[in-house]
Design a protein around this motif. Structure first.
Motif, PDB file in Angstrom:
ATOM      1  N   LYS A 106      -3.481  -1.338  -7.815  1.00 17.39           N
ATOM      2  CA  LYS A 106      -3.763  -2.207  -6.658  1.00 17.39           C
ATOM      3  C   LYS A 106      -3.070  -1.677  -5.389  1.00 17.39           C
ATOM      4  O   LYS A 106      -3.394  -2.071  -4.290  1.00 17.39           O
ATOM      5  CB  LYS A 106      -3.232  -3.622  -6.921  1.00 17.39           C
ATOM      6  CG  LYS A 106      -4.020  -4.393  -7.973  1.00 17.39           C
ATOM      7  CD  LYS A 106      -3.667  -5.876  -7.952  1.00 17.39           C
ATOM      8  CE  LYS A 106      -2.263  -6.194  -8.347  1.00 17.39           C
ATOM      9  NZ  LYS A 106      -1.790  -6.246  -9.656  1.00 17.39           N
ATOM     10  N   LEU A 107      -2.054  -0.824  -5.573  1.00 19.67           N
ATOM     11  CA  LEU A 107      -1.211  -0.436  -4.441  1.00 19.67           C
ATOM     12  C   LEU A 107      -1.454   0.992  -3.951  1.00 19.67           C
ATOM     13  O   LEU A 107      -1.313   1.266  -2.766  1.00 19.67           O
ATOM     14  CB  LEU A 107       0.280  -0.567  -4.823  1.00 19.67           C
ATOM     15  CG  LEU A 107       0.713  -1.928  -5.392  1.00 19.67           C
ATOM     16  CD1 LEU A 107       2.177  -1.888  -5.804  1.00 19.67           C
ATOM     17  CD2 LEU A 107       0.498  -3.017  -4.342  1.00 19.67           C
ATOM     18  N   VAL A 108      -1.766   1.879  -4.885  1.00 19.55           N
ATOM     19  CA  VAL A 108      -1.855   3.295  -4.511  1.00 19.55           C
ATOM     20  C   VAL A 108      -3.289   3.652  -4.128  1.00 19.55           C
ATOM     21  O   VAL A 108      -4.212   3.468  -4.934  1.00 19.55           O
ATOM     22  CB  VAL A 108      -1.358   4.206  -5.661  1.00 19.55           C
ATOM     23  CG1 VAL A 108      -1.375   5.668  -5.223  1.00 19.55           C
ATOM     24  CG2 VAL A 108       0.054   3.803  -6.097  1.00 19.55           C
TER      25      VAL A 108
ATOM     26  N   GLN B  94       2.821   7.265   3.006  1.00 21.06           N
ATOM     27  CA  GLN B  94       3.016   6.063   3.818  1.00 21.06           C
ATOM     28  C   GLN B  94       3.176   4.882   2.874  1.00 21.06           C
ATOM     29  O   GLN B  94       2.401   4.731   1.926  1.00 21.06           O
ATOM     30  CB  GLN B  94       1.798   5.813   4.707  1.00 21.06           C
ATOM     31  CG  GLN B  94       1.810   6.650   5.962  1.00 21.06           C
ATOM     32  CD  GLN B  94       0.773   6.186   6.963  1.00 21.06           C
ATOM     33  OE1 GLN B  94      -0.214   5.541   6.595  1.00 21.06           O
ATOM     34  NE2 GLN B  94       0.984   6.515   8.230  1.00 21.06           N
ATOM     35  N   VAL B  95       4.210   4.078   3.131  1.00 25.22           N
ATOM     36  CA  VAL B  95       4.384   2.838   2.375  1.00 25.22           C
ATOM     37  C   VAL B  95       4.239   1.702   3.386  1.00 25.22           C
ATOM     38  O   VAL B  95       4.970   1.673   4.388  1.00 25.22           O
ATOM     39  CB  VAL B  95       5.775   2.770   1.700  1.00 25.22           C
ATOM     40  CG1 VAL B  95       5.954   1.434   0.977  1.00 25.22           C
ATOM     41  CG2 VAL B  95       5.957   3.939   0.732  1.00 25.22           C
ATOM     42  N   ASN B  96       3.290   0.827   3.136  1.00 30.71           N
ATOM     43  CA  ASN B  96       2.968  -0.253   4.088  1.00 30.71           C
ATOM     44  C   ASN B  96       2.820   0.294   5.512  1.00 30.71           C
ATOM     45  O   ASN B  96       3.295  -0.295   6.490  1.00 30.71           O
ATOM     46  CB  ASN B  96       4.053  -1.345   4.070  1.00 30.71           C
ATOM     47  CG  ASN B  96       4.100  -2.099   2.750  1.00 30.71           C
ATOM     48  OD1 ASN B  96       3.287  -1.856   1.860  1.00 30.71           O
ATOM     49  ND2 ASN B  96       5.051  -3.007   2.603  1.00 30.71           N
TER      50      ASN B  96
ATOM     51  N   GLU C 283       0.830  -1.204   0.000  1.00 29.91           N
ATOM     52  CA  GLU C 283       0.000   0.000   0.000  1.00 29.91           C
ATOM     53  C   GLU C 283       0.870   1.262   0.000  1.00 29.91           C
ATOM     54  O   GLU C 283       1.826   1.352   0.758  1.00 29.91           O
ATOM     55  CB  GLU C 283      -0.899   0.013   1.251  1.00 29.91           C
ATOM     56  CG  GLU C 283      -1.919   1.127   1.216  1.00 29.91           C
ATOM     57  CD  GLU C 283      -2.723   1.181   2.506  1.00 29.91           C
ATOM     58  OE1 GLU C 283      -3.883   0.719   2.491  1.00 29.91           O
ATOM     59  OE2 GLU C 283      -2.194   1.696   3.521  1.00 29.91           O
ATOM     60  N   VAL C 284       0.510   2.189  -0.878  1.00 27.45           N
ATOM     61  CA  VAL C 284       1.163   3.504  -0.897  1.00 27.45           C
ATOM     62  C   VAL C 284       0.051   4.538  -0.727  1.00 27.45           C
ATOM     63  O   VAL C 284      -0.921   4.537  -1.484  1.00 27.45           O
ATOM     64  CB  VAL C 284       1.906   3.752  -2.233  1.00 27.45           C
ATOM     65  CG1 VAL C 284       2.573   5.131  -2.236  1.00 27.45           C
ATOM     66  CG2 VAL C 284       2.936   2.658  -2.501  1.00 27.45           C
TER      67      VAL C 284
ATOM     68  N   VAL D 156      -7.516   6.943 -14.319  1.00 22.67           N
ATOM     69  CA  VAL D 156      -6.053   6.761 -14.248  1.00 22.67           C
ATOM     70  C   VAL D 156      -5.743   5.279 -14.023  1.00 22.67           C
ATOM     71  O   VAL D 156      -4.875   4.692 -14.678  1.00 22.67           O
ATOM     72  CB  VAL D 156      -5.443   7.619 -13.109  1.00 22.67           C
ATOM     73  CG1 VAL D 156      -3.946   7.350 -12.983  1.00 22.67           C
ATOM     74  CG2 VAL D 156      -5.711   9.098 -13.342  1.00 22.67           C
ATOM     75  N   ALA D 157      -6.506   4.671 -13.105  1.00 23.04           N
ATOM     76  CA  ALA D 157      -6.304   3.239 -12.833  1.00 23.04           C
ATOM     77  C   ALA D 157      -6.521   2.437 -14.116  1.00 23.04           C
ATOM     78  O   ALA D 157      -5.750   1.528 -14.443  1.00 23.04           O
ATOM     79  CB  ALA D 157      -7.270   2.776 -11.742  1.00 23.04           C
TER      80      ALA D 157
END
Ligand SMILES: Cc1cc2nc3c(=O)[nH]c(=O)nc-3n(C[C@H](O)[C@H](O)[C@H](O)COP(=O)(O)OP(=O)(O)OC[C@H]3O[C@@H](n4cnc5c(N)ncnc54)[C@H](O)[C@@H]3O)c2cc1C
Length: 447
Positions: A265-267, A245-247, A236-237, A274-275
């Motif tokens: 999936k992460l941001v 925050q990263v993780n 997760e970002v 955009v996705a």
């Protein structure tokens, strides 16, 4: 400035080194790496004494001497490298055709030679005399540039094998400036049997004496091992105040070398359009198959192209044991077969090995009784696919990341057809920008 670098391939590792060289405290750098080793697509593997590059045979060369020198120095200096002459051919039936193909027409059977020459001259005439503009569609571009004969005998079948798409689905943007124009005299000469060289860049290349191409990223990463968190996938970002925050951990700046297609999936908080732009960027994956051979020697070749269906699914064979003596045990040899498949689809099943070996046997490259074993590696992101929507999707993806302050870097972090030297060059430029920002006391910037 606490910096998170997502991915410890050549881009992430080089960026970290350049930042430290520029004065950023090492303790401020944190590299997140999902795999159990550094190197990413530059990784190599050794099985029973046979070493191979996991994402296709890699060589080191660069027009940027400073970048190449830096890579060599990081990995132990010139003494730790083999310096080899590039020997590349195309397998055409039972013939070896000089590469590039238009400089090898005289090696073809007479009818194919005639078809290719006739087409080349027609295309040349249309370009030079009629001033026909370069088509934007790849299949048409191939005919415009090389003519019908070369398209039919080499470019169409080869490109369909690599890209797993019809030629008209691809754009010609990526070839513009990449494929030098052979002088017509050279093509005429080569057709009647007078040897001409074609382009000579990469004519000499470097390859590590030991450890495969990965020795280069091992060298770059050797001073950073305490900064890399292996087996730590980014999950997760999230933007938080002026930072991220990263993780769940706070950072002032995030540089991402992760594939753009994975970012939605992460941001957190990415707008839907955009996705969608990121997710629909097209790419190809690759299976690389080491073939370990109970044979002391192979022909003096670096790599060869296999354009035709009867040669099996392999599009390129790299003679790994010719790159470095240590790539195979004494008295043995090896090569590496590359088979692409469409990104997002399942990797070919166990039947692939048999198909590859049968194709190579038909192409006269091996006998089954010479094969000791095969070993496969699958890489999900291997080739950026330049379809017609590539430019607009990429612009939407990068534009948004930059707006957020996330710095995109790397082959799939920026979706560019970059070799490792280009990754180093871009990491160097990114470090310069981040260092300038840090000196001004500013916050993160993706620009
Ligand atoms: C078939 C082929 C042949 C090539 N031949 C050459 C050559 O001859 N010479 C040359 O110089 N270059 C060559 N290249 C290009 C070269 O491999 C790449 O340019 C380079 O390795 C890209 O490095 P990178 O750091 O940008 O990306 P990557 O190597 O892809 O690094 C990204 C890193 O992020 C990690 N990661 C992914 N997801 C996550 C996550 N969620 N969390 C944490 N980490 C994650 C990955 O494990 C990886 O280590 C070739 C490439 C291919 C595909």
């Amino acid at each position: 400035m606490k910096i998170a670098i997502l991915g410890a391939g050549v881009s992430g590792l080089s960026l970290a080194r350049f930042l430290i060289e520029g004065g950023i405290a090492k303790s401020d750098l944190h590299l997140f790496e999902a795999a159990s080793k550094i190197g990413g697509l530059c990784g190599s593997k050794t099985v029973d004494g046979f070493t191979y590059d996991e994402t296709g045979g890699h060589i080191l060369y660069s027009k940027d001497q400073a970048a190449m020198r830096w890579m060599i120095d990081c990995a132990g200096g010139e003494g730790a490298f083999e310096k080899r002459e590039r020997q590349t051919k195309i397998r055409f039936g039972d013939r070896w055709v000089h590469y590039p193909f238009e400089n090898g027409l005289g090696d073809l059977p007479p009818q194919a030679n005639f078809d290719c020459l006739k087409g080349y001259v027609h295309a040349w005439h249309r370009r030079q005399v009629e001033r026909s503009p370069a088509p934007t569609e790849f299949g048409a571009w191939v005919r415009w540039r090389f003519g019908d004969g070369i398209a039919h005998h080499f470019m169409d079948p080869y490109n369909q094998k690599v890209w797993k798409r019809e030629m008209h689905e691809l754009s010609s943007d990526w070839v513009a400036g990449r494929v030098p124009d052979a002088p017509i005299e050279d093509v005429l000469k080569s057709s009647v049997g007078i040897r001409t060289e074609g382009y000579t860049h990469q004519s000499l290349f470097y390859y590590p004496q030991k450890g495969g191409f990965q020795a280069i990223t091992d060298g770059i990463g050797s001073t950073l091992l305490d900064r890399v968190r292996l087996k730590t996938p980014v999950r997760e970002v999230k933007k938080r105040g002026d930072g991220f925050q990263v993780n769940g951990e706070d950072f002032d700046c995030v540089v991402s070398t992760l594939a753009l297609t994975d970012m939605p999936k992460l941001v957190v908080g990415m707008p839907q359009p955009v996705a969608k732009a990121m997710e629909t960027l097209e790419y190809n994956s690759i299976v690389c198959l080491l073939v370990a051979l109970d044979e002391p020697k192979q022909p003096p070749l670096s790599w060869i192209y296999l354009p035709h269906e009867e040669q099996g699914p392999t599009n390129r064979v790299t003679y790994m044991s010719n790159y470095a003596t240590a790539n195979a045990p004494a008295g043995k040899s090896s090569f590496l077969c590359e088979v692409t498949f469409r990104g997002g689809s399942a990797a070919p099943g166990a039947e692939l090995e048999g198909q590859v070996l049968a194709g190579l046997e038909r192409a006269g490259l091996l006998r089954r009784d010479q094969v000791l074993f095969t070993d496969r590696t699958v890489s999900r992101h291997a080739y950026v696919v330049f379809d017609h929507a590539y430019g607009s999707r990429r612009e939407a993806a990068l534009g948004w990341l930059v707006e957020q302050g996330i710095v995109p870097l790397g082959r799939f972090g920026r979706f560019e057809y970059d070799n490792s030297d280009q990754c180093v060059i871009k990491a160097r430029a990114t470090a310069e920008r981040l260092l300038a920002t840090a000196r001004r006391g500013g916050g993160p910037t993706g620009r």
